[in-house]
Enzyme design. Structure first.
Site, PDB file in Angstrom:
ATOM      1  N   GLY A 208       8.481 -76.797 -24.875  1.00 15.11           N
ATOM      2  CA  GLY A 208       8.116 -75.851 -23.814  1.00 15.11           C
ATOM      3  C   GLY A 208       7.145 -76.465 -22.833  1.00 15.11           C
ATOM      4  N   ASN A 209       6.608 -75.649 -21.951  1.00 19.39           N
ATOM      5  CA  ASN A 209       5.606 -76.135 -21.004  1.00 19.39           C
ATOM      6  C   ASN A 209       4.529 -75.069 -20.814  1.00 19.39           C
ATOM      7  OD1 ASN A 209       6.339 -74.391 -18.638  1.00 19.39           O
ATOM      8  ND2 ASN A 209       8.283 -75.448 -18.894  1.00 19.39           N
ATOM      9  N   ARG A 210       3.517 -75.390 -20.011  1.00 17.98           N
ATOM     10  CA  ARG A 210       2.334 -74.520 -19.929  1.00 17.98           C
ATOM     11  C   ARG A 210       2.460 -73.375 -18.930  1.00 17.98           C
ATOM     12  NH1 ARG A 210      -2.064 -77.206 -22.359  1.00 17.98           N
ATOM     13  NH2 ARG A 210      -1.818 -79.464 -22.386  1.00 17.98           N
TER      14      ARG A 210
END
Ligand code: CTP
Length: 411
Positions: A208-210
């Site tokens: 995932g990412n932030r």
């Protein structure tokens, strides 16, 4: 606009100070009505200083002005943040034992309640029944956020962020008081993606990412306040702004299907989502074990990745030579030794073929998950750059819609 800000007795009362600031800074007259319990958390002096008028909480103060009816009757918007389980129960049952609950009974304007309490209290059938009753009556009860609560515990029950409450509340009244929000998107259907995609490795893990999704939600709230019909394709579970249709997805492929299926009928499409460029080539159907290779118990697995489709490019291709929808991309850029942020953004605008690119300055602790960002708006076929910020995400959202409205008027 005359706003009554009710504050009830929860630790999250301190966040109502920022909410009050948001309202006063946008030019609204705010009267704060704290409950007696809430004064244990934030005192009257704070409310008086921040709102520029005395906080009111006593039914029997200034009786000649009949405050228990006047405040509710004359308000254009009542917001209670935080709304405790006790206030929800009193409001649902029409009780009126202090100034805030009297005000809730006399108000004929939109009422927005932003709950905050422990997860057990929020999920208790009594609270859920009270919330259902209030919503049936047309009261706007926000869903609380999930996350860390007062102690070490976490779960649903956190007060939504002040920005989200402000956007939600102003959308509930159609935001007639905000300059620029003149219904200039009424009759339009806008499609927005928000949040970071999650690319599953197995049933429990993902890449995932932030991205927090805050910018996409701010875009949705502002578009709804300007009169648009809004569809938000989201990977997060934030409280949806009122009137916004939310389609929940997880991966880039799901996001792509949801966007392409809805884009044809839209007047504007905004890709605010942080889409993973790669996904695992295979998704294991059961949890990948630490000792996944019996021949070499210490071996670490190698994850093979494959490219995800570029959804923004596909949206542009699907539109073909037609002029609608207006397509907006975001670009998370840092700049490096080979080029500055704007040159990368210009190159990306050409490569993707969208009409407007919002270049976002990112980096450690900058933009992702933060409330303040700086963006540069680049329009295809024009050398002009409009810089917005540092500003909160609702100001960025307003600037994006201003640009979309201008482009629709003069394509
Ligand atoms: N985007 C998309 N599909 C992808 C990747 C990105 O639709 N697979 C969209 C994003 O939603 C955003 C825009 O493209 O609106 C730019 O995203 P960004 O991550 O900045 O660009 P990339 O194409 O991934 O380029 P790079 O990572 O090399 O900067």
């Amino acid at each position: 606009m005359r706003i009554v800000l009710g504050v009830s007795g929860g630790i999250a009362a301190y966040k109502a100070c920022s909410l009050l600031r948001r309202f006063t800074e946008s030019g609204h007259d705010v009267t704060v009505v704290p409950t007696a319990a809430s004064l244990n958390f934030v005192g009257e002096a704070t409310w008086a200083a921040l709102s520029g008028r005395p906080a009111q909480h006593e039914v029997f103060e200034q009786v000649h002005e009949v405050p228990h009816v006047r405040l509710g009757q004359s308000a254009d918007l009542v917001v209670v943040a935080p709304a405790t389980a006790d206030v929800l129960a009193k409001a649902a049952h029409g009780m009126a034992d202090d100034l805030l609950t009297n005000t809730l009974l006399t108000a004929r304007c939109p009422v927005v309640l932003a709950p905050a309490m422990h997860t057990e209290m929020w999920l208790h059938p009594a609270t859920q029944a009270n919330v259902a009753t209030l919503r049936e009556r047309g009261v706007h009860v926000m869903d609380p956020a999930s996350g860390r609560l007062t102690g070490a515990d976490s779960g649903p029950g956190r007060l939504a962020e002040p920005d989200e409450i402000a956007a939600y509340a102003l959308a509930a009244v159609g935001d007639q008081a905000r300059p620029g929000a003149t219904g200039d998107l009424s009759g339009c259907h806008v499609l927005i993606s928000a949040g970071g995609t999650r690319e599953a490795l197995d049933p429990v893990r993902y890449l995932g990412n932030r991205s927090s999704g805050k910018q996409g939600y701010a875009l949705a709230a502002d578009a709804a306040a300007r009169g648009a019909r809004v569809t938000l394709v989201s990977t997060t579970e934030r409280p949806a702004p009122p009137g916004v249709e939310v389609v929940t997805v997880e991966s880039a492929l799901e996001l792509r299907d949801a966007m392409l299926a809805r884009a044809a009928g839209a007047d504007a499409v905004v890709m605010a989502a942080a889409v993973a460029d790669f996904r695992p080539a295979e998704r294991a159907t059961s949890k990948i074990k630490k000792t996944h290779d019996p021949a070499d118990p210490d071996a670490a697995p190698t994850i093979e990745l494959v490219r995800n489709p570029d959804i923004l490019v596909e949206l542009v291709q699907q539109r073909g030579p037609a002029s609608a929808p207006v397509i907006v991309g975001f670009a998370a850029e840092t700049g490096d030794e080979h080029g500055d942020l704007l040159s990368y953004a210009r190159e990306k605008l050409e490569r993707k073929g969208c009409d407007l690119l919002v270049a976002n300055e990112v980096g450690e602790g900058v933009t992702f998950g933060q409330d303040i960002s700086t963006v540069h708006l680049l329009r295809r076929g024009s050398e002009d750059v409009r810089t917005v910020g540092p500003a909160d995400k609702s100001a960025v959202a307003a600037a994006v819609w201003d640009a979309v409205v201008a482009m629709r008027a003069a394509p």
